[in-house]
Design an enzyme around this catalytic site. Structure first.
Site, PDB file in Angstrom:
ATOM      1  CB  CYS A   1      68.124  49.304 -28.727  1.00 46.86           C
ATOM      2  SG  CYS A   1      67.710  47.583 -28.386  1.00 46.86           S
TER       3      CYS A   1
ATOM      4  CG  HIS B   1      72.903  46.697 -30.912  1.00 45.24           C
ATOM      5  ND1 HIS B   1      72.811  47.937 -30.349  1.00 45.24           N
ATOM      6  CD2 HIS B   1      71.658  46.146 -30.810  1.00 45.24           C
ATOM      7  CE1 HIS B   1      71.573  48.130 -29.913  1.00 45.24           C
ATOM      8  NE2 HIS B   1      70.859  47.051 -30.184  1.00 45.24           N
ATOM      9  CD  GLU B   2      70.413  43.286 -32.916  1.00 44.90           C
ATOM     10  OE1 GLU B   2      69.774  42.800 -31.951  1.00 44.90           O
ATOM     11  OE2 GLU B   2      70.172  44.426 -33.358  1.00 44.90           O
TER      12      GLU B   2
ATOM     13  CG  HIS C   1      69.805  42.514 -27.585  1.00 46.83           C
ATOM     14  ND1 HIS C   1      69.195  43.211 -26.570  1.00 46.83           N
ATOM     15  CD2 HIS C   1      69.840  43.353 -28.643  1.00 46.83           C
ATOM     16  CE1 HIS C   1      68.869  44.423 -27.001  1.00 46.83           C
ATOM     17  NE2 HIS C   1      69.256  44.534 -28.255  1.00 46.83           N
TER      18      HIS C   1
END
Length: 180
Positions: free
Chosen positions: A101, A143-144, A147
């Site tokens: 990341c 993954h994004e 966030h």
């Protein structure tokens, strides 16, 4: 925002906040933010990035899969900004793979993700779109998306034994990959 895209790092409280929905798609700063994310992904060799990583708590992410120094065998996909994305469905099948990341520099972790996700989002032009992503691109999206939920990949690592430094990752994992 500065001309050189800056990435905030683990420890900054914005990375642990749930991002706010984008309510006004016509807001002029929105297009500027999208361009900034595109530049940040390019500058920092990222295959994806989310607005919280540049200090903006908005539900906006970018998937930009392409071969990079960090992911040499990544498939190519045109950089795709996604506003107010959501996961509609996902496969039951999961796969573990290494993730890094931009906001957690120097560390890689083995993370389990769904192999396939169906997502809905708004394009930068205001159109609603549905897509199915698989394998590496599905991993980037998840993954994004994390966030936007105030999570980082470290939250999904099952054991500290599933962590390694970026240098060891390059030596042990990347050097053993077949070249395309």
């Amino acid at each position: 925002m500065t001309n050189q895209p800056q990435i905030i790092e683990l420890g900054n409280p914005i990375l642990r906040k749930t991002a706010e929905p984008i309510k006004n798609l016509a807001e002029p700063q929105l297009q500027t933010l999208i361009d900034y994310l595109l530049a940040a992904a390019e500058t920092h060799n990222g295959v994806g990035i989310a607005a919280p990583q540049v200090g903006v708590s908005k539900r906006l992410l970018l998937v930009a899969s392409r071969p990079t120094l960090r992911y040499p065998n990544a498939p190519y996909m045109p950089p795709t900004p996604m506003l107010n994305p959501r996961i509609i469905a996902h496969s039951n099948e999961t796969a573990k793979d290494w993730e890094g990341c931009l906001s957690v520099p120097g560390i890689r972790g083995l993370v389990s993700r769904h192999r396939e996700v169906e997502v809905e989002y708004i394009t930068r032009n205001g159109k609603t779109k549905r897509q199915i992503f698989t394998d590496f691109v599905a991993r980037i999206f998840q993954h994004e998306y994390d966030h936007l939920e105030g999570k980082v990949f470290l939250d999904r690592v099952e054991s500290s034994l599933d962590l390694m430094t970026e240098n060891e990752y390059q030596k042990q994992v990347i050097s053993s990959l077949p070249t395309r």
